[in-house]
Design a protein around this motif. Structure first.
Motif, PDB file in Angstrom:
ATOM      1  N   ALA A 145       0.666   7.927  -9.898  1.00 53.48           N
ATOM      2  CA  ALA A 145       1.861   7.848  -9.058  1.00 53.48           C
ATOM      3  C   ALA A 145       2.405   9.219  -8.683  1.00 53.48           C
ATOM      4  CB  ALA A 145       2.940   7.033  -9.758  1.00 53.48           C
ATOM      5  N   ASN A 198       0.825  -1.210   0.000  1.00 49.43           N
ATOM      6  CA  ASN A 198       0.000   0.000   0.000  1.00 49.43           C
ATOM      7  C   ASN A 198       0.856   1.256   0.000  1.00 49.43           C
ATOM      8  OD1 ASN A 198       1.023  -0.100   2.515  1.00 49.43           O
ATOM      9  ND2 ASN A 198      -0.871   0.369   3.584  1.00 49.43           N
ATOM     10  N   TYR A 199       2.075   1.155  -0.598  1.00 48.21           N
ATOM     11  CA  TYR A 199       2.997   2.273  -0.713  1.00 48.21           C
ATOM     12  C   TYR A 199       2.284   3.468  -1.348  1.00 48.21           C
ATOM     13  CZ  TYR A 199       7.742   4.166  -1.620  1.00 48.21           C
ATOM     14  OH  TYR A 199       8.885   4.910  -1.634  1.00 48.21           O
ATOM     15  N   SER A 200       2.221   4.598  -0.641  1.00 51.30           N
ATOM     16  CA  SER A 200       1.554   5.793  -1.166  1.00 51.30           C
ATOM     17  C   SER A 200       2.021   6.974  -0.353  1.00 51.30           C
ATOM     18  CB  SER A 200       0.043   5.646  -1.060  1.00 51.30           C
ATOM     19  OG  SER A 200      -0.318   5.561   0.301  1.00 51.30           O
ATOM     20  N   SER A 201       1.490   8.158  -0.658  1.00 48.49           N
ATOM     21  CA  SER A 201       1.992   9.322   0.066  1.00 48.49           C
ATOM     22  C   SER A 201       1.640   9.263   1.543  1.00 48.49           C
ATOM     23  CB  SER A 201       1.445  10.607  -0.559  1.00 48.49           C
ATOM     24  OG  SER A 201       0.042  10.578  -0.524  1.00 48.49           O
ATOM     25  N   GLY A 236      -2.583  12.239  -3.764  1.00 47.54           N
ATOM     26  CA  GLY A 236      -2.662  10.829  -3.380  1.00 47.54           C
ATOM     27  C   GLY A 236      -1.389  10.043  -3.514  1.00 47.54           C
ATOM     28  N   GLN A 237      -0.699  10.189  -4.652  1.00 47.29           N
ATOM     29  CA  GLN A 237       0.507   9.417  -4.919  1.00 47.29           C
ATOM     30  C   GLN A 237       0.337   7.952  -4.533  1.00 47.29           C
ATOM     31  OE1 GLN A 237       4.153  11.310  -3.729  1.00 47.29           O
ATOM     32  NE2 GLN A 237       3.812  12.626  -5.477  1.00 47.29           N
ATOM     33  N   GLN A 238      -0.623   7.290  -5.196  1.00 49.34           N
ATOM     34  CA  GLN A 238      -0.867   5.895  -4.853  1.00 49.34           C
ATOM     35  C   GLN A 238       0.092   5.011  -5.639  1.00 49.34           C
ATOM     36  OE1 GLN A 238      -5.089   4.957  -4.683  1.00 49.34           O
ATOM     37  NE2 GLN A 238      -5.501   7.045  -5.298  1.00 49.34           N
ATOM     38  N   PHE A 239       1.341   4.899  -5.124  1.00 54.79           N
ATOM     39  CA  PHE A 239       2.352   4.133  -5.838  1.00 54.79           C
ATOM     40  C   PHE A 239       1.939   2.675  -5.997  1.00 54.79           C
ATOM     41  CE2 PHE A 239       5.146   7.393  -3.730  1.00 54.79           C
ATOM     42  CZ  PHE A 239       5.336   8.122  -4.879  1.00 54.79           C
ATOM     43  N   LEU A 276       4.480   6.174   3.377  1.00 51.32           N
ATOM     44  CA  LEU A 276       5.700   6.393   2.618  1.00 51.32           C
ATOM     45  C   LEU A 276       6.936   5.932   3.374  1.00 51.32           C
ATOM     46  CD1 LEU A 276       6.339   7.714  -0.098  1.00 51.32           C
ATOM     47  CD2 LEU A 276       6.695   9.847   1.094  1.00 51.32           C
ATOM     48  N   THR A 290      -9.665   8.128  -9.160  1.00 50.71           N
ATOM     49  CA  THR A 290      -8.252   8.410  -9.376  1.00 50.71           C
ATOM     50  C   THR A 290      -8.178   9.457 -10.477  1.00 50.71           C
ATOM     51  OG1 THR A 290      -8.265   6.580 -10.918  1.00 50.71           O
ATOM     52  CG2 THR A 290      -7.376   6.146  -8.732  1.00 50.71           C
ATOM     53  N   ASN A 316      -4.594  -4.230  -4.565  1.00 50.29           N
ATOM     54  CA  ASN A 316      -4.564  -3.238  -5.645  1.00 50.29           C
ATOM     55  C   ASN A 316      -5.197  -3.787  -6.916  1.00 50.29           C
ATOM     56  OD1 ASN A 316      -3.245  -1.065  -4.317  1.00 50.29           O
ATOM     57  ND2 ASN A 316      -1.358  -2.281  -4.372  1.00 50.29           N
TER      58      ASN A 316
END
Lengths: 524, 296
Positions: free
Chosen positions: A487, A104-107, A492-495, A110, A471, A275
């Motif tokens: 990204a 769940n890597y995101s802003s 959001g920066q939902q990597f 982080l 998104t 995801n």
């Protein structure tokens, strides 16, 4: 085609030339230094707990040592640098991306868990009780802080305090303040200068003779600040102000209160296929995703068809022996390929401008229409196809011209004898003969346009946006630019989600390249 | 030359010329327009193709010289275009030289040597190359972020990172050069090796001098690709004085403040050298595009 003596295991010939022998030693020293450097990186990354990167450089260093150390791998020395480049900058990022797609890597998730915990423990809050008004006072070239207690007299502490000169403050250490009878004699500085020094003042910690630490609590006040959170031995945190317990939740990657409320920031944790399920089940993501998916195929397909059609017709015209001035036409016609794309795309962005672009000006004068190139989805898509055909046909033109040259002339002779016209020649001789060698290049062009990020990013930025998408998604977005926006754009920066889409695209592209290799029957 | 000629040949020739002229003018129009706008007063796109009110303002600003208008106001250059151009050239030079070195040596091994795993490596490289760098940007960003904490000149916001990141894109060049190497007869090097040359000497003294044309083509293609590279530079570079031209140029046409005239001058200034270089080498490039490809 040969096999080097060394890789056959034959004895090494000892060169008569000293230069060559020294060269060998230089190569060995260089290899040793590079191996040592990678080992240092391995250790450094390991100490920071970044095992992915540590592993990457371990593999790199070990393969370097093997390939340049053992003579049986002589032939591989030539390909090692290129393979290492691809490994580090193509394959490793790919694997890493696939890895991220399961997290769940995101802003909001982080930093690592330890860093998040440290951030919480750094937080302070203003304690109940005594606060001080302050003034900056300048005496000659020294500046001091003068503090005066607010409200009722505190029986324990002094009411008026003055600090040591600010110039004596050491970064990271508290600055002593002492009781004083009256305000210092110097000139009190105004609010403007306080604001100018705000950053320095905020880093300052003052300590009273009683040992109470004061920090800046506003533009006019200093107040005792207490740490807000306390670490417990079991890994949980206690919120000292609210008096509640925060437990780390390894499922979601957040500290949660007893009521289940999450506190940001969190840290990345593995979420399995979440995801991917979101892409296929959440209607606010699935809808835009499918729409963009279809448009990406349509865009790439139509681009290849249009550029090929224009390029092929021009190539047949330019191959006509009777035509004079071919060199000039050729130079003019490949101009779009020669001008850097980022410049011509921006030129078109200006030309298509709805209010003061040249294109709408001409259309207005000739036909009395002025389309909304950037706000209406279908005209925006038309514009993309026009611009991309302009950008892309010269490549097809060059390819077709190269291939047409290899067609034997006497075929056209025979056709002319039989009364075949230019159209017959084109459809019956030229096209069938060049289509076969052209097919793999067309697939490559399709794959390129499938991923044509620069065009979208510079011309429309994906806009106009799809309404109701959760998104950032636009009607002209391709899958790549959609991924990029998830990204790197918006808050959001939902990597994790972006990585999942990237992985899906990768599977598609792998399929395309495999098809390409099969069709072109590449011999190695 | 066709011996049998139809009677309508004159009309057809005229038609072809007209069609080509028409299409060529359609192609050249946007480029002429930009040149015209760069010499025109104001920041608007509208106006006639031949500037009515001629002004060198945009050119002065693009070259970094403050411009004094007739009413006395002094306009400062909005962006450091020359610095961006220099950054682009620096990065492109370094990365295309390194790409050339890497792909030439690899192509030599693939073309001339026999070793384990040759076919799968070659095909695998081609497949992986299809995966666009945009999609692994998150990973590349993380890689350079972490690397920068240990080796500062390879961190984010450095040109070193950008140059290094471009080294992944070698597969297509390897294929191109390999195709060319295979068209050169290997007996020349074998003769040299019989006479006692080492593998490296045979490569360096015999094969390389024979392949200068394709090396030029690959260098130019790599150079142009690097100059035009946008996504990686837009994520890895942060400060205005570090940007490359491709990233910087789009700041002229921000949504709400379009500096159309300034952009035009900057675009001509920076695009012209690349365009001219490309046109001068076009014959070689056309050859290079088909050289490595289709042989089947």
């Amino acid at each position: 085609m040969f096999v080097t003596n060394a890789s056959r295991g034959l004895p090494r010939h000892r060169s008569r030339h000293p230069a060559e022998r020294y060269g060998r030693w230089a190569l060995r020293t260089l290899t040793a230094l590079l191996v040592l450097a990678t080992l240092w990186l391995v250790v450094a990354f390991h100490l920071r707990g970044q095992w992915m990167f540590s592993l990457l450089f371990l593999v790199l260093g070990a393969s370097l040592a093997i390939v340049f150390g053992k003579r049986e791998w002589m032939s591989h020395r030539y390909i090692f640098p290129a393979l290492a480049g691809m490994g580090v900058f193509v394959i490793f990022p790919l694997v890493y991306t696939i890895g991220i797609s399961f997290s769940n890597y995101s802003s909001s998730n982080l930093l690592g868990e330890e860093r998040v915990r440290a951030q919480f423990l750094d937080r302070t809050y203003q304690a109940e009780g005594q606060a001080f008004d302050f003034q900056l006072v300048r005496e000659g070239n020294r500046t001091r802080l003068y503090l005066e207690a607010q409200g009722a007299v505190d029986p324990e502490g002094a009411r008026q305090l003055v600090s040591l000169p600010l110039a004596q403050a050491v970064e990271g250490q508290p600055l002593a303040i002492e009781p004083t009878e009256a305000a210092p004699s110097g000139e009190a500085l105004g609010m403007r200068e306080v604001i100018a020094r705000r950053d320095r003042l905020q880093r300052l910690t003052l300590v009273t003779p009683e040992g109470i630490e004061l920090k800046m609590a506003g533009l006019r006040r200093f107040a005792p600040m207490l740490p807000r959170f306390e670490a417990n031995p079991d890994g949980s945190l206690t919120d000292l102000r609210e008096g509640i317990l925060l437990t780390p939740d390894q499922e979601t990657g957040f500290f949660v209160t007893e009521d289940g409320e999450r506190l940001t920031p969190g840290w990345p944790v593995a979420v399995g296929l979440d995801n991917y399920t979101r892409i296929f089940t959440d209607p606010d993501i699935r809808g835009p995703f499918l729409q963009i998916f279809v448009w990406t195929f349509v865009f790439a397909g139509l681009t290849v068809v249009f550029t090929l059609a224009v390029g092929f017709v021009l190539a047949t015209l330019l191959q006509w022996d009777q035509l004079k001035g071919k060199a000039i036409y050729r130079t003019l016609l490949i101009l779009p390929y020669a001008v850097p794309a980022f410049i011509s795309i921006l030129i078109f962005k200006g030309m298509f401008n709805q209010n003061h672009g040249e294109i709408n000006l001409i259309l207005e004068n000739l036909f009395g229409i002025s389309p909304d190139w950037f706000t209406d989805p279908s005209t925006a898509r038309t514009m993309l196809l026009i611009v991309n055909t302009w950008l892309g046909y010269p490549y097809m033109l060059l390819l077709c011209m190269g291939l047409i040259q290899s067609i034997p002339r006497d075929l056209y002779e025979a056709s002319a004898v039989d009364g075949g016209g230019p159209l017959t020649n084109m459809m019956r001789i030229t096209l069938p003969l060049i289509l076969k060698p052209l097919t793999p290049l067309l697939i490559a062009a399709f794959a390129f346009n499938f991923n044509n990020f620069v065009l979208i990013a510079l011309l429309t930025g994906g806009k106009p946006d799809i309404l109701g998408a959760s998104t950032p998604a636009g009607t002209t977005d391709l899958l790549v630019s959609y991924t990029y926006r998830i990204a790197f754009q918006d808050a959001g920066q939902q990597f994790g989600l972006a990585a999942a889409i990237a992985t899906l695209i990768f599977l598609l592209v792998i399929g395309l390249s495999w098809l390409n290799l099969r069709l072109s029957k590449v011999k190695v | 030359m066709a011996m049998v000629q139809p009677r309508s040949i004159r009309a057809r020739k005229l038609g072809a010329h007209l069609a080509l002229l028409g299409f060529a003018s359609l192609v050249v129009f946007p480029l002429l327009l930009v040149i015209s706008i760069s010499f025109r007063e104001g920041n608007f796109a509208t106006g006639s193709l031949i500037p009515e009110r001629f002004s060198l303002e945009h050119w002065a600003l693009a070259l970094g010289i403050p411009w004094e208008r007739t009413d006395g106001t002094v306009v400062q250059p909005p962006f450091p275009v020359l610095l961006w151009l220099w950054n682009s050239i620096k990065v492109a030079m370094a990365s295309s030289l390194m790409i050339l070195a890497l792909s030439t040596t690899s192509a030599y091994a693939f073309a001339r040597m026999r070793f384990k795993g040759k076919a799968p490596i070659l095909k695998g490289m081609l497949i992986f190359q299809m995966f666009p760098a945009v999609l692994s940007l998150v990973a590349l960003y993380a890689l350079f972020d972490r690397l920068g904490q240990l080796v500062p000149w390879l961190g984010l916001n450095t040109h070193g990172a950008l140059i290094l990141a471009s080294l992944g894109a070698v597969a297509l060049h390897i294929w191109t050069i390999k195709g060319y190497f295979e068209s050169i007869d290997g007996s020349l090097e074998e003769a040299a090796m019989v006479d006692g040359a080492s593998t490296w000497q045979a490569f360096y003294h015999i094969l390389l001098p024979l392949s200068v044309p394709i090396l030029m083509v690959v260098f130019i293609l790599a150079f142009i690709m690097s100059i035009m590279e946008y996504p990686m530079a837009s994520v890895l570079l942060l400060d205005e004085d570090k940007l490359t031209l491709a990233v910087g140029a789009q700041q002229y046409l921000a949504d709400h403040n379009q500096r159309w005239g300034d952009f035009a001058a900057a675009a001509v200034l920076s695009g012209l050298p690349i365009t001219l270089a490309f046109l001068l080498c076009q014959r070689w490039i056309a050859g290079g595009l088909t050289a490595g490809g289709v042989k089947g």
